[in-house]
Design an enzyme around this catalytic site. Structure first.
Site, PDB file in Angstrom:
ATOM      1  N   GLY A  10       0.849  -1.207   0.000  1.00  0.00           N
ATOM      2  CA  GLY A  10       0.000   0.000   0.000  1.00  0.00           C
ATOM      3  C   GLY A  10       0.869   1.236   0.000  1.00  0.00           C
ATOM      4  CG  LEU A  11       3.636   1.510  -2.260  1.00  0.00           C
ATOM      5  CD1 LEU A  11       4.521   1.257  -3.477  1.00  0.00           C
ATOM      6  CD2 LEU A  11       4.494   1.613  -1.001  1.00  0.00           C
ATOM      7  CG  ASN A  33      -0.169   0.632  -4.525  1.00  0.00           C
ATOM      8  OD1 ASN A  33      -0.417   0.928  -3.360  1.00  0.00           O
ATOM      9  ND2 ASN A  33      -0.901   1.068  -5.534  1.00  0.00           N
ATOM     10  NE  ARG A  34      -6.767  -2.646  -4.831  1.00  0.00           N
ATOM     11  CZ  ARG A  34      -7.791  -2.464  -5.682  1.00  0.00           C
ATOM     12  NH1 ARG A  34      -8.174  -3.458  -6.458  1.00  0.00           N
ATOM     13  NH2 ARG A  34      -8.426  -1.319  -5.741  1.00  0.00           N
ATOM     14  CG  ASN A 104      -6.665   5.802  11.938  1.00  0.00           C
ATOM     15  OD1 ASN A 104      -5.844   5.570  12.829  1.00  0.00           O
ATOM     16  ND2 ASN A 104      -6.783   6.986  11.373  1.00  0.00           N
ATOM     17  CB  SER A 130      -0.678   9.306  15.721  1.00  0.00           C
ATOM     18  OG  SER A 130      -1.067  10.667  15.660  1.00  0.00           O
ATOM     19  N   GLY A 131       0.562  10.889  13.281  1.00  0.00           N
ATOM     20  CA  GLY A 131       1.528  11.928  12.931  1.00  0.00           C
ATOM     21  C   GLY A 131       1.368  12.426  11.513  1.00  0.00           C
ATOM     22  CE  LYS A 184      -3.617   7.403  15.124  1.00  0.00           C
ATOM     23  NZ  LYS A 184      -4.654   7.760  14.235  1.00  0.00           N
ATOM     24  CG  HIS A 187      -3.875   9.679  19.218  1.00  0.00           C
ATOM     25  ND1 HIS A 187      -4.308  10.175  17.997  1.00  0.00           N
ATOM     26  CD2 HIS A 187      -2.742  10.339  19.492  1.00  0.00           C
ATOM     27  CE1 HIS A 187      -3.466  11.089  17.568  1.00  0.00           C
ATOM     28  NE2 HIS A 187      -2.495  11.215  18.457  1.00  0.00           N
ATOM     29  CG  ASN A 188      -7.444   9.258  15.684  1.00  0.00           C
ATOM     30  OD1 ASN A 188      -6.269   9.316  16.053  1.00  0.00           O
ATOM     31  ND2 ASN A 188      -7.779   8.967  14.453  1.00  0.00           N
ATOM     32  CD  GLU A 191      -6.461  13.732  15.439  1.00  0.00           C
ATOM     33  OE1 GLU A 191      -5.480  12.981  15.634  1.00  0.00           O
ATOM     34  OE2 GLU A 191      -7.132  13.693  14.396  1.00  0.00           O
ATOM     35  NE  ARG A 443     -33.330   2.756  36.324  1.00  0.00           N
ATOM     36  CZ  ARG A 443     -32.896   1.689  36.987  1.00  0.00           C
ATOM     37  NH1 ARG A 443     -32.528   1.795  38.246  1.00  0.00           N
ATOM     38  NH2 ARG A 443     -32.832   0.519  36.400  1.00  0.00           N
TER      39      ARG A 443
HETATM   40  C1  6PG Z   1      -3.207  10.917  13.208  1.00  0.00           C
HETATM   41  C2  6PG Z   1      -4.549  11.368  12.693  1.00  0.00           C
HETATM   42  C3  6PG Z   1      -4.932  10.590  11.492  1.00  0.00           C
HETATM   43  C4  6PG Z   1      -6.088  11.169  10.705  1.00  0.00           C
HETATM   44  C5  6PG Z   1      -7.337  11.301  11.506  1.00  0.00           C
HETATM   45  C6  6PG Z   1      -8.336  12.202  10.850  1.00  0.00           C
HETATM   46  O1  6PG Z   1      -3.165  10.534  14.366  1.00  0.00           O
HETATM   47  O2  6PG Z   1      -2.244  10.962  12.448  1.00  0.00           O
HETATM   48  O3  6PG Z   1      -5.505  11.163  13.699  1.00  0.00           O
HETATM   49  O4  6PG Z   1      -5.145   9.262  11.888  1.00  0.00           O
HETATM   50  O5  6PG Z   1      -5.728  12.402  10.202  1.00  0.00           O
HETATM   51  O6  6PG Z   1      -7.845  10.025  11.636  1.00  0.00           O
HETATM   52  O7  6PG Z   1      -9.554  11.826  11.313  1.00  0.00           O
HETATM   53  P1  6PG Z   1     -10.887  12.508  10.874  1.00  0.00           P
HETATM   54  O8  6PG Z   1     -10.931  12.469   9.371  1.00  0.00           O
HETATM   55  O9  6PG Z   1     -11.942  11.663  11.491  1.00  0.00           O
HETATM   56  O10 6PG Z   1     -10.821  13.895  11.393  1.00  0.00           O
END
Ligand code: 6PG
Length: 468
Positions: A10-11, A33-34, A104, A130-131, A184, A187-188, A191, A443
């Site tokens: 996957g490139l 890559n496909r 992801n 991530s990054g 991860k 993490h998002n 984010e 309740r």
């Molecule tokens: C990361 C980012 C990456 C991606 C997001 C965007 O850690 O490098 O989180 O994974 O840019 O998933 O997510 P959305 O499109 O849902 O904002």
């Protein structure tokens, strides 16, 4: 000839960047890559690094090029495309080989795939990366979920390509199967919360203080140079100072105010709710993106309901304090979900280590994460970040500013969903006695659901139920 230490399948943007990063460490990387032309595109742009890259258009050649036991990193969309690629490649693999998903992925899928491959004596690693492109090329933060054996093989390779925080590689083995992808995902989620807090505060400065985008960019620039130092704060400063080359307007003003989302924020919320948890700031951030996408409805509603917002009498310094408080609360909620998942899935998630590997390379990297790692190292009561002494002290200093900002914003008709959700959670958690006794009584009243009576064993009912 089997001479490549790892293969990248996957490139696209992330796969190419990671393949170049791996090649730069001196190892030989097989790539495929496909769509075959993408292979040449990568080799062409690799320059001297192409000596360490082997392109293979045929899957069988790609597999044959790998040293055994093989390491194959998939950098393709983690849903159907990954399952289809696995169907193709798995029959070509041998016991002991490791397949890594660097996308992801929904961690439930990762657990399913890990189980399926385990039955064929193959390792499946869910690798959260991530990054963005820059991180993948020069040092991402990586969250590994998989067998101890596969981690032993991957460790030197991933440590060589990871971002470093004061020499410490921002990668670690967090647990088996879905643990890395789950972390991860959270993490998002954080984010999303961070981005929403920044967007709300930008909105307050714009609509409540009357500042221009470049002025607000300068404020974020100052904040980034101080205690709010964070990647997302820094890029916000850059973005707000940027003008559209076509019109000369601030770039942010020519972008439609409808936020996209690919699903990881939503997954965080869904998984939190499934575990009886709630990360209300992340929920608010997901909701705010969804509401933002309803542009037409909002435009109609502005006319129908009135869109007036009052000027705000708050200072930029107060806003900075409020953001400090909100960011801590957002992280605290994210880490609560990680603790809940550790218990639910029997994963040995180490909150301090997770905070450490997020200190560099990833999108939520910030100075605050070093304080958070230290707070968790001190084993706070109940594992709660907000109860760690240094964090509690910090909150005591900056929560009053969050309160002041919210009072002004709500009173003036400004929407601040994530900031409000954070304070509501904080205020709920600092009360040993809340109003939920009434909910229990309701309740029981309408459904005879029963309640716990203080100081007595068993399930009780109210006098509204008279057994005849
Ligand atoms: C990361 C980012 C990456 C991606 C997001 C965007 O850690 O490098 O989180 O994974 O840019 O998933 O997510 P959305 O499109 O849902 O904002």
């Amino acid at each position: 000839m089997s001479s490549a230490q790892i293969g990248v399948f996957g490139l696209g943007t992330m796969g190419s960047a990671l393949a170049l990063n791996l090649a730069e460490t001196g190892m030989t990387v097989a790539v495929t890559n496909r769509e075959a032309p993408w292979i040449d595109t990568l080799l062409d742009r690799a320059g001297a690094l192409s000596d360490n890259l082997q392109g293979h258009a045929r899957l069988a050649d790609f597999v044959a090029a790998l040293e055994r036991p093989r390491l194959i990193l998939f950098m393709i969309p983690s849903g159907g495309p990954l399952d289809a690629a696995l169907d193709q490649i798995v029959p070509m693999l041998a016991p002991g080989d490791t397949v890594i998903d660097g996308g992801n992925a929904d961690f439930h899928d990762t657990r399913r795939r890990a189980q399926a491959l385990r039955s064929r004596d193959l390792h499946f690693v869910g690798l959260g990366i991530s990054g963005g492109e820059e991180g993948a090329r020069h040092g991402p933060s990586m969250m590994v979920g998989g067998s101890a054996e596969s981690w032993e093989r991957l460790r030197p390779i991933l440590q060589a390509v990871a971002a470093r925080y004061r020499g410490d590689p921002c990668v670690d083995h967090l647990g088996p199967d879905g643990a890395g992808h789950f972390v991860k995902t959270v993490h998002n989620g954080i984010e999303y919360s961070e981005m929403q807090v920044i967007a709300e505060v930008y909105g307050l400065m714009r609509n409540g203080l009357g500042l221009s985008p470049p002025d607000i960019g300068a404020v974020f620039g100052d904040w980034n140079a101080g205690r709010l130092h964070a990647y997302l704060v820094g890029i916000t400063a850059d973005i707000l100072k940027t003008r559209d080359p076509q019109t000369g307007h601030p770039m942010v003003d020519v972008i439609k105010d409808a936020a996209g989302q690919k699903g990881t924020g939503r997954w965080t919320v869904i998984e939190a709710l499934r575990m009886g948890q709630s990360a209300s700031m992340i929920e608010a951030a997901v909701a705010a993106r969804s509401w933002s996408a309803e542009k037409e409805t909002r435009q109609i509603a502005e006319h129908a309901l009135g869109g007036a917002r009052q000027a705000l009498g708050i200072s930029v310094a107060t806003l900075e304090e409020a953001v400090r408080a909100a960011r801590i609360l957002g992280y605290a909620q994210g880490f609560r979900i990680l603790s809940a998942a550790a218990a639910a899935y029997d994963w040995p998630l180490d909150s301090a280590r997770i905070a450490e590997i997020w200190r560099a390379g990833c999108i939520i990297r910030s100075a605050l994460l070093d304080d958070i790692a230290e707070a968790f190292r001190g084993s706070p009561p109940e594992g709660e970040l907000i109860l760690a002494p240094a964090i509690a002290k910090e909150l005591a200093l900056c929560i009053p500013a969050l309160r002041e900002v919210l009072a002004a914003a709500v009173g003036g008709g400004h929407a601040v969903p994530a900031l409000s959700a954070g304070l509501a959670w904080y205020d709920t958690m600092r009360q040993g006695q809340g109003p939920a006794g009434l909910v229990q009584a309701q309740r029981d009243y309408f459904g005879r659901h029963g309640f716990v009576r203080l100081g007595q064993e068993g399930t009780h009912h109210g006098p509204w139920w008279h057994d005849s």
